[in-house]
Design a protein around this motif. Sequence first.
Motif, PDB file in Angstrom:
ATOM      1  N   ALA A 128      14.780  13.022 -10.536  1.00 24.14           N
ATOM      2  CA  ALA A 128      14.250  11.733 -10.972  1.00 24.14           C
ATOM      3  C   ALA A 128      12.750  11.867 -11.205  1.00 24.14           C
ATOM      4  O   ALA A 128      12.043  12.480 -10.403  1.00 24.14           O
ATOM      5  CB  ALA A 128      14.531  10.670  -9.927  1.00 24.14           C
ATOM      6  N   VAL A 129      12.282  11.312 -12.314  1.00 21.15           N
ATOM      7  CA  VAL A 129      10.876  11.407 -12.696  1.00 21.15           C
ATOM      8  C   VAL A 129      10.290   9.993 -12.765  1.00 21.15           C
ATOM      9  O   VAL A 129      10.690   9.208 -13.629  1.00 21.15           O
ATOM     10  CB  VAL A 129      10.735  12.117 -14.068  1.00 21.15           C
ATOM     11  N   PRO A 130       9.375   9.651 -11.862  1.00 21.23           N
ATOM     12  CA  PRO A 130       8.815   8.295 -11.847  1.00 21.23           C
ATOM     13  C   PRO A 130       8.183   7.876 -13.176  1.00 21.23           C
ATOM     14  O   PRO A 130       8.251   6.713 -13.558  1.00 21.23           O
ATOM     15  CB  PRO A 130       7.757   8.352 -10.741  1.00 21.23           C
ATOM     16  N   GLU A 131       7.597   8.834 -13.908  1.00 22.24           N
ATOM     17  CA  GLU A 131       6.964   8.500 -15.197  1.00 22.24           C
ATOM     18  C   GLU A 131       7.986   8.017 -16.223  1.00 22.24           C
ATOM     19  O   GLU A 131       7.618   7.392 -17.209  1.00 22.24           O
ATOM     20  CB  GLU A 131       6.216   9.713 -15.765  1.00 22.24           C
ATOM     21  N   LEU A 132       9.258   8.304 -15.989  1.00 18.51           N
ATOM     22  CA  LEU A 132      10.319   7.869 -16.904  1.00 18.51           C
ATOM     23  C   LEU A 132      11.059   6.639 -16.379  1.00 18.51           C
ATOM     24  O   LEU A 132      12.133   6.298 -16.867  1.00 18.51           O
ATOM     25  CB  LEU A 132      11.303   9.013 -17.153  1.00 18.51           C
ATOM     26  N   SER A 133      10.476   5.959 -15.395  1.00 23.40           N
ATOM     27  CA  SER A 133      11.072   4.722 -14.874  1.00 23.40           C
ATOM     28  C   SER A 133      11.099   3.662 -15.954  1.00 23.40           C
ATOM     29  O   SER A 133      10.259   3.651 -16.865  1.00 23.40           O
ATOM     30  CB  SER A 133      10.241   4.185 -13.702  1.00 23.40           C
ATOM     31  N   GLY A 134      12.034   2.734 -15.800  1.00 24.15           N
ATOM     32  CA  GLY A 134      12.077   1.594 -16.709  1.00 24.15           C
ATOM     33  C   GLY A 134      10.895   0.670 -16.473  1.00 24.15           C
ATOM     34  O   GLY A 134      10.091   0.869 -15.553  1.00 24.15           O
ATOM     35  N   LEU A 135      10.797  -0.345 -17.298  1.00 29.55           N
ATOM     36  CA  LEU A 135       9.722  -1.330 -17.214  1.00 29.55           C
ATOM     37  C   LEU A 135       9.814  -2.096 -15.898  1.00 29.55           C
ATOM     38  O   LEU A 135      10.869  -2.630 -15.552  1.00 29.55           O
ATOM     39  CB  LEU A 135       9.844  -2.302 -18.399  1.00 29.55           C
ATOM     40  N   ASP A 136       8.717  -2.150 -15.162  1.00 31.89           N
ATOM     41  CA  ASP A 136       8.652  -2.913 -13.918  1.00 31.89           C
ATOM     42  C   ASP A 136       8.508  -4.388 -14.283  1.00 31.89           C
ATOM     43  O   ASP A 136       7.471  -4.809 -14.782  1.00 31.89           O
ATOM     44  CB  ASP A 136       7.459  -2.432 -13.082  1.00 31.89           C
ATOM     45  N   VAL A 137       9.560  -5.168 -14.044  1.00 27.63           N
ATOM     46  CA  VAL A 137       9.545  -6.590 -14.397  1.00 27.63           C
ATOM     47  C   VAL A 137       9.196  -7.484 -13.209  1.00 27.63           C
ATOM     48  O   VAL A 137       9.449  -8.696 -13.237  1.00 27.63           O
ATOM     49  CB  VAL A 137      10.882  -7.036 -15.041  1.00 27.63           C
ATOM     50  N   GLY A 138       8.622  -6.889 -12.180  1.00 25.26           N
ATOM     51  CA  GLY A 138       8.103  -7.665 -11.061  1.00 25.26           C
ATOM     52  C   GLY A 138       9.110  -8.633 -10.474  1.00 25.26           C
ATOM     53  O   GLY A 138      10.247  -8.278 -10.177  1.00 25.26           O
TER      54      GLY A 138
END
Length: 194
Positions: free
Chosen positions: A69-79
């Motif tokens: 898993a690569v954090p830079e490829l995470s989806g958009l953080d929608v809070g």
Amino acid sequence: MTSRVTFVAPATTPSLRRARFDAGDSIEDGAAARARSAARSLRAAERAFVSPSVRCRETAAALGLAAPAVPELSGLDVGRWLGRTLDEVGAAEPEAVAHWLTDPGAAPHGGESVRELCARVARWLDTSGAADGRTVAVVEPEVVRAVVVHVLGAPEAAFWRVDVRPLTATEVTGRSGRWNLRIGHDLGQSGGVD
């Protein structure tokens, strides 16, 4: 040598069907079977990566990919919108949703803006993603959108104009500063992903 990065959108989940901001649900049984069947359409790659979400990790596993898993490829953080449907948020906060959908720099949910996501994904593609040879990355649909915006040099406002269907492959070839794009190939169709 040329770099070739294939971005695979995850299989369908209940959240995706309901237009719910993903809260970590698993891929559907039928979608997992479709991913397993589609695995043979992916060409062998030197590297594989995955967005940290449950649906991306499960899709990668169904495709037979052992990928970190690569954090830079995470989806958009929608809070604070996480786990809610777009209809629910739109009914409760119509002005905030309208602002978010029209201003790439807006983050009324307290998470990440589209602009920040696009910059993060572009940095990853132009550094880690630019390695010689083949790379496969199972990523959230919004990561694919950010890749398309970056590669085409499109304005960030174009982000919402890119549709990304489940279990499709979007491929970029070349290297940082000079990418070519092939979008929307359904996995599992004859011919595979080049």
